[in-house]
Motif scaffolding. Structure first.
Motif, PDB file in Angstrom:
ATOM      1  N   ASN A 170      34.442  36.891  38.200  1.00 56.35           N
ATOM      2  CA  ASN A 170      35.404  36.497  37.175  1.00 56.35           C
ATOM      3  C   ASN A 170      35.751  35.039  37.447  1.00 56.35           C
ATOM      4  O   ASN A 170      36.562  34.738  38.304  1.00 56.35           O
ATOM      5  CB  ASN A 170      36.653  37.388  37.257  1.00 56.35           C
ATOM      6  CG  ASN A 170      37.689  37.006  36.219  1.00 56.35           C
ATOM      7  OD1 ASN A 170      37.429  36.178  35.353  1.00 56.35           O
ATOM      8  ND2 ASN A 170      38.869  37.610  36.310  1.00 56.35           N
TER       9      ASN A 170
ATOM     10  N   LYS B 123      37.248  33.000  35.605  1.00 55.13           N
ATOM     11  CA  LYS B 123      38.526  32.592  35.001  1.00 55.13           C
ATOM     12  C   LYS B 123      38.335  31.227  34.309  1.00 55.13           C
ATOM     13  O   LYS B 123      37.240  30.941  33.822  1.00 55.13           O
ATOM     14  CB  LYS B 123      39.638  32.584  36.048  1.00 55.13           C
ATOM     15  CG  LYS B 123      39.716  33.931  36.792  1.00 55.13           C
ATOM     16  CD  LYS B 123      40.925  34.101  37.643  1.00 55.13           C
ATOM     17  CE  LYS B 123      40.843  35.450  38.344  1.00 55.13           C
ATOM     18  NZ  LYS B 123      42.050  35.770  39.112  1.00 55.13           N
TER      19      LYS B 123
ATOM     20  N   HIS C 145      42.649  42.203  31.777  1.00 53.27           N
ATOM     21  CA  HIS C 145      42.929  41.596  33.083  1.00 53.27           C
ATOM     22  C   HIS C 145      44.441  41.375  33.214  1.00 53.27           C
ATOM     23  O   HIS C 145      45.113  41.063  32.231  1.00 53.27           O
ATOM     24  CB  HIS C 145      42.174  40.270  33.212  1.00 53.27           C
ATOM     25  CG  HIS C 145      42.225  39.737  34.605  1.00 53.27           C
ATOM     26  ND1 HIS C 145      43.319  39.055  35.086  1.00 53.27           N
ATOM     27  CD2 HIS C 145      41.356  39.837  35.632  1.00 53.27           C
ATOM     28  CE1 HIS C 145      43.109  38.746  36.360  1.00 53.27           C
ATOM     29  NE2 HIS C 145      41.924  39.207  36.714  1.00 53.27           N
TER      30      HIS C 145
ATOM     31  N   GLU D 125      42.758  46.491  40.034  1.00 54.36           N
ATOM     32  CA  GLU D 125      43.135  45.214  40.639  1.00 54.36           C
ATOM     33  C   GLU D 125      44.643  45.193  40.880  1.00 54.36           C
ATOM     34  O   GLU D 125      45.416  44.876  39.962  1.00 54.36           O
ATOM     35  CB  GLU D 125      42.759  44.055  39.706  1.00 54.36           C
ATOM     36  CG  GLU D 125      41.280  43.972  39.411  1.00 54.36           C
ATOM     37  CD  GLU D 125      40.865  42.563  39.026  1.00 54.36           C
ATOM     38  OE1 GLU D 125      39.919  42.056  39.644  1.00 54.36           O
ATOM     39  OE2 GLU D 125      41.488  41.976  38.127  1.00 54.36           O
TER      40      GLU D 125
ATOM     41  N   ALA E  98      47.408  41.575  45.086  1.00 56.16           N
ATOM     42  CA  ALA E  98      46.247  41.171  45.887  1.00 56.16           C
ATOM     43  C   ALA E  98      45.384  40.134  45.186  1.00 56.16           C
ATOM     44  O   ALA E  98      44.418  39.648  45.756  1.00 56.16           O
ATOM     45  CB  ALA E  98      45.402  42.398  46.216  1.00 56.16           C
ATOM     46  N   ILE E  99      45.730  39.773  43.932  1.00 61.83           N
ATOM     47  CA  ILE E  99      44.872  38.849  43.182  1.00 61.83           C
ATOM     48  C   ILE E  99      45.206  37.406  43.535  1.00 61.83           C
ATOM     49  O   ILE E  99      46.341  36.964  43.344  1.00 61.83           O
ATOM     50  CB  ILE E  99      45.020  39.061  41.664  1.00 61.83           C
ATOM     51  CG1 ILE E  99      44.517  40.454  41.267  1.00 61.83           C
ATOM     52  CG2 ILE E  99      44.260  37.977  40.895  1.00 61.83           C
ATOM     53  CD1 ILE E  99      44.652  40.769  39.803  1.00 61.83           C
ATOM     54  N   GLY E 100      44.220  36.704  44.062  1.00 59.74           N
ATOM     55  CA  GLY E 100      44.382  35.283  44.352  1.00 59.74           C
ATOM     56  C   GLY E 100      45.382  35.001  45.465  1.00 59.74           C
ATOM     57  O   GLY E 100      45.771  33.856  45.689  1.00 59.74           O
TER      58      GLY E 100
ATOM     59  N   GLY F 197      40.702  41.928  43.871  1.00 57.20           N
ATOM     60  CA  GLY F 197      41.890  41.405  44.555  1.00 57.20           C
ATOM     61  C   GLY F 197      41.493  40.868  45.906  1.00 57.20           C
ATOM     62  O   GLY F 197      41.394  41.619  46.868  1.00 57.20           O
ATOM     63  N   SER F 198      41.194  39.537  45.937  1.00 55.29           N
ATOM     64  CA  SER F 198      40.837  38.859  47.191  1.00 55.29           C
ATOM     65  C   SER F 198      39.626  39.472  47.903  1.00 55.29           C
ATOM     66  O   SER F 198      39.569  39.500  49.131  1.00 55.29           O
ATOM     67  CB  SER F 198      42.044  38.778  48.132  1.00 55.29           C
ATOM     68  OG  SER F 198      43.083  38.027  47.534  1.00 55.29           O
ATOM     69  N   VAL F 199      38.658  39.963  47.111  1.00 53.64           N
ATOM     70  CA  VAL F 199      37.395  40.388  47.716  1.00 53.64           C
ATOM     71  C   VAL F 199      36.658  39.140  48.180  1.00 53.64           C
ATOM     72  O   VAL F 199      36.607  38.128  47.472  1.00 53.64           O
ATOM     73  CB  VAL F 199      36.505  41.152  46.699  1.00 53.64           C
ATOM     74  CG1 VAL F 199      35.120  41.427  47.283  1.00 53.64           C
ATOM     75  CG2 VAL F 199      37.173  42.458  46.274  1.00 53.64           C
TER      76      VAL F 199
ATOM     77  N   LEU G 255      35.307  43.306  41.342  1.00 54.02           N
ATOM     78  CA  LEU G 255      35.520  42.230  40.377  1.00 54.02           C
ATOM     79  C   LEU G 255      36.138  41.088  41.184  1.00 54.02           C
ATOM     80  O   LEU G 255      37.209  41.242  41.763  1.00 54.02           O
ATOM     81  CB  LEU G 255      36.453  42.686  39.253  1.00 54.02           C
ATOM     82  CG  LEU G 255      36.798  41.655  38.168  1.00 54.02           C
ATOM     83  CD1 LEU G 255      35.557  41.112  37.486  1.00 54.02           C
ATOM     84  CD2 LEU G 255      37.711  42.287  37.104  1.00 54.02           C
ATOM     85  N   VAL G 256      35.425  39.973  41.234  1.00 48.68           N
ATOM     86  CA  VAL G 256      35.711  38.944  42.237  1.00 48.68           C
ATOM     87  C   VAL G 256      36.094  37.630  41.562  1.00 48.68           C
ATOM     88  O   VAL G 256      35.324  37.106  40.756  1.00 48.68           O
ATOM     89  CB  VAL G 256      34.453  38.715  43.116  1.00 48.68           C
ATOM     90  CG1 VAL G 256      34.789  37.783  44.268  1.00 48.68           C
ATOM     91  CG2 VAL G 256      33.904  40.040  43.636  1.00 48.68           C
ATOM     92  N   GLY G 257      37.262  37.103  41.894  1.00 44.22           N
ATOM     93  CA  GLY G 257      37.709  35.831  41.328  1.00 44.22           C
ATOM     94  C   GLY G 257      37.298  34.665  42.217  1.00 44.22           C
ATOM     95  O   GLY G 257      36.149  34.203  42.184  1.00 44.22           O
ATOM     96  N   GLY G 258      38.211  34.209  43.042  1.00 40.30           N
ATOM     97  CA  GLY G 258      38.023  33.010  43.859  1.00 40.30           C
ATOM     98  C   GLY G 258      36.682  32.946  44.579  1.00 40.30           C
ATOM     99  O   GLY G 258      35.993  31.917  44.535  1.00 40.30           O
TER     100      GLY G 258
END
Ligand code: PGA
Length: 253
Positions: free
Chosen positions: A9, A11, A97, A169, A173-175, A214-216, A234-237
């Motif tokens: 993700n 973003k 999201h 998520e 824990a997100i970001g 969430g911070s994976v 589902l991976v952000g950063g």
């Protein structure tokens, strides 16, 4: 066997040049994607076609939009319809999201509309759910997530929910660098599967891929994905760093 999925993700990050370089860099690293696994890039709308074209010939690599309109078409300036996404070959849509729910006030009822539109055009939703810190601290996270699922998904048929993708998520824990423990993730994923089974039966619930978000990162993916009810992430950063995301792909079951 449920599909195991590593979904990025991005973003609202990266220029097109940076985005193309990120894909190139990931493919310079040996990534092994087996039968039954998928890698999905959740990219900004303007990049969908370019990134989709870069993935031609790469089996199991797909693209997702990060949002869609809850309206079919018409005078909604600035919105992007599911039909448009379908017409450019988008595979998945991330729906609901927590950032959309929080900053754009998206409701469970609106998200139900988006999910139905996705099915109308044969795009696969990645439906996000998850609780805020206050709810976790009050110990009511199971009931909260259950309501999100019931109000947005329980009007779907058993056929539609078969092979569906949900991302759990926890907002706290997100970001934040704080990850749910693998035990906390497993507990909620098992709960989500029980909620689905109560409405659709065990056989259908067992086909649904439930991703953790969430911070994976590379350092924790293997342990989290190793839980019996966790079917990827589902991976952000960490999806913005080629080495990190490649390692996360290689951590799929
Ligand atoms: P994160 O974001 O990996 O940066 O915590 C996950 C998400 O929001 O999907």
């Amino acid at each position: 066997m449920r599909k195991q999925i590593a979904a990025a993700n991005w973003k609202m990050n990266l220029t097109i040049g940076q985005a193309e370089k990120l894909i190139d860099d990931i493919f310079k690293i040996p990534v092994s994607v087996k039968h039954g696994q998928e890698v999905v890039f959740g990219v900004p709308f303007p990049y969908l076609t370019t990134i989709k074209n870069k993935l031609v010939g790469k089996e199991h690599f797909l693209v997702a939009a990060q949002n869609c309109s809850d309206k079919k078409s018409g005078a909604y300036t600035g919105e992007t319809s599911v039909e448009m996404l379908h017409s450019i070959g988008t595979d998945y849509i991330i729906i609901g999201h927590s950032e959309r729910r929080e900053y754009f006030n998206e409701t469970n009822a609106q998200l139900a509309e988006k999910v139905l539109l996705a099915f109308t055009y044969k795009l696969k939703p990645i439906f996000c759910c998850g609780e805020a810190l206050a709810i976790r601290e009050a110990g009511t996270q199971n009931a909260f997530v259950e309501t999100q699922l019931k109000e947005s998904l329980f009007n779907l048929s058993a056929e539609q929910i078969t092979n569906f993708v949900i991302a759990y998520e926890p907002i706290w824990a997100i970001g934040t660098g704080k990850t749910a423990s693998s035990a906390q993730a497993q507990e909620m994923h098992a709960h989500i599967r029980r909620v689905l089974a109560s409405h659709y039966g065990n056989d259908v619930a067992n086909t649904v891929s439930i991703l953790y978000g969430g911070s994976v990162k590379a350092a924790n993916a293997k342990e989290i994905f190793g839980q019996p009810d966790v079917d990827g992430g589902l991976v952000g950063g960490a999806s913005l760093i080629a080495e990190e995301f490649a390692a996360i792909i290689n951590s799929l079951k």
